[in-house]
Design a protein around this motif. Sequence first.
Motif, PDB file in Angstrom:
ATOM      1  N   ALA A  32       0.860  -1.205   0.000  1.00 11.47           N
ATOM      2  CA  ALA A  32       0.000   0.000   0.000  1.00 11.47           C
ATOM      3  C   ALA A  32       0.886   1.241   0.000  1.00 11.47           C
ATOM      4  N   PRO A  33       1.512   1.509  -1.148  1.00  9.74           N
ATOM      5  CA  PRO A  33       2.437   2.650  -1.189  1.00  9.74           C
ATOM      6  C   PRO A  33       1.708   3.984  -1.236  1.00  9.74           C
ATOM      7  N   HIS A  34       2.393   4.999  -0.719  1.00  9.51           N
ATOM      8  CA  HIS A  34       1.959   6.373  -0.988  1.00  9.51           C
ATOM      9  C   HIS A  34       2.503   6.715  -2.365  1.00  9.51           C
ATOM     10  N   VAL A  35       1.778   7.518  -3.141  1.00 11.17           N
ATOM     11  CA  VAL A  35       2.244   7.930  -4.463  1.00 11.17           C
ATOM     12  C   VAL A  35       2.729   9.370  -4.394  1.00 11.17           C
ATOM     13  N   LEU A  68      12.605  14.481  -0.919  1.00 12.63           N
ATOM     14  CA  LEU A  68      11.500  15.285  -0.368  1.00 12.63           C
ATOM     15  C   LEU A  68      11.267  14.946   1.100  1.00 12.63           C
ATOM     16  N   ASP A  69      10.916  15.961   1.900  1.00  7.29           N
ATOM     17  CA  ASP A  69      10.642  15.715   3.326  1.00  7.29           C
ATOM     18  C   ASP A  69       9.553  14.668   3.517  1.00  7.29           C
ATOM     19  N   GLU A  70       8.548  14.696   2.613  1.00  8.36           N
ATOM     20  CA  GLU A  70       7.406  13.790   2.815  1.00  8.36           C
ATOM     21  C   GLU A  70       7.804  12.319   2.592  1.00  8.36           C
ATOM     22  N   ALA A  71       8.983  12.091   2.057  1.00 14.46           N
ATOM     23  CA  ALA A  71       9.431  10.702   1.859  1.00 14.46           C
ATOM     24  C   ALA A  71      10.428  10.287   2.949  1.00 14.46           C
TER      25      ALA A  71
END
Length: 206
Positions: A32-35, A68-71
């Motif tokens: 269930a990856p984030h895209v 990216l910070d979100e990763a």
Amino acid sequence: MTATPEPSTTRGLVLASASPARLNLLRQAGLAPHVIVSGFDEDTLDHDEPAELALALAEAKAAVVAGLDEAAGALVIGCDSVLELDGEALGKPADAEEATARWKAMRGRAGVLRTGHCVIDTATGRQVSATASTTVRFGEPTDAEVAAYVASGEPLHVAGAFTLDGLSAPFIDGIDGDHGNVIGLSMPLLRSLLGELGVSITDLWA
Ligand SMILES: Nc1nc2c(ncn2[C@H]2C[C@H](O)[C@@H](COP(=O)(O)OP(=O)(O)OP(=O)(O)O)O2)c(=O)[nH]1
């Protein structure tokens, strides 16, 4: 007395791709990856060898998102697919005319779908990458069938101007190699790359 729950061992997983086909392949395999779409301009890279081009593009897409910070802390997967025919790397056709010319050149022949894969562990900074190859044997759609397929619009959105699991499925006589790799991501290769990072794919099941 209730047992203290074990801390989750599930690592964050990020797919650095806009491809719905790749997301579907991961979800079907229990992930269930984030895209996070990289937005990398694929025209900025050029390599003579199609396999090297696909690898370099996959690495570039993964690197953009991994920064990216979100990763942060996540495992980031980047991919890129090209069809190798007559030594050329064929991505998505520019327009209907090119899609038609592609099909008239490839029908009755075999090409190799090369998909570059890159996985970056943002927790350690380690990166692993490899290209998987699948031979695709094309059938012989008639001019009318080619025209109808191009008119569907599908070939304009996919590398190689064909789909194994879509409208052009009747025009693919067979493949030699991993089918997911043709669609956009090789799950056995992903398992192997994650293993190089010390991660078992079963630990990533959602
Ligand atoms: N469903 C399906 N899609 C395919 C097939 N062959 C190629 N594709 C799609 C998967 C990818 O979305 C696209 C390959 O183009 P790219 O590797 O440049 O990825 P795309 O531009 O879609 O997204 P990205 O650059 O990764 O954000 O073509 C197929 O047989 N079936």
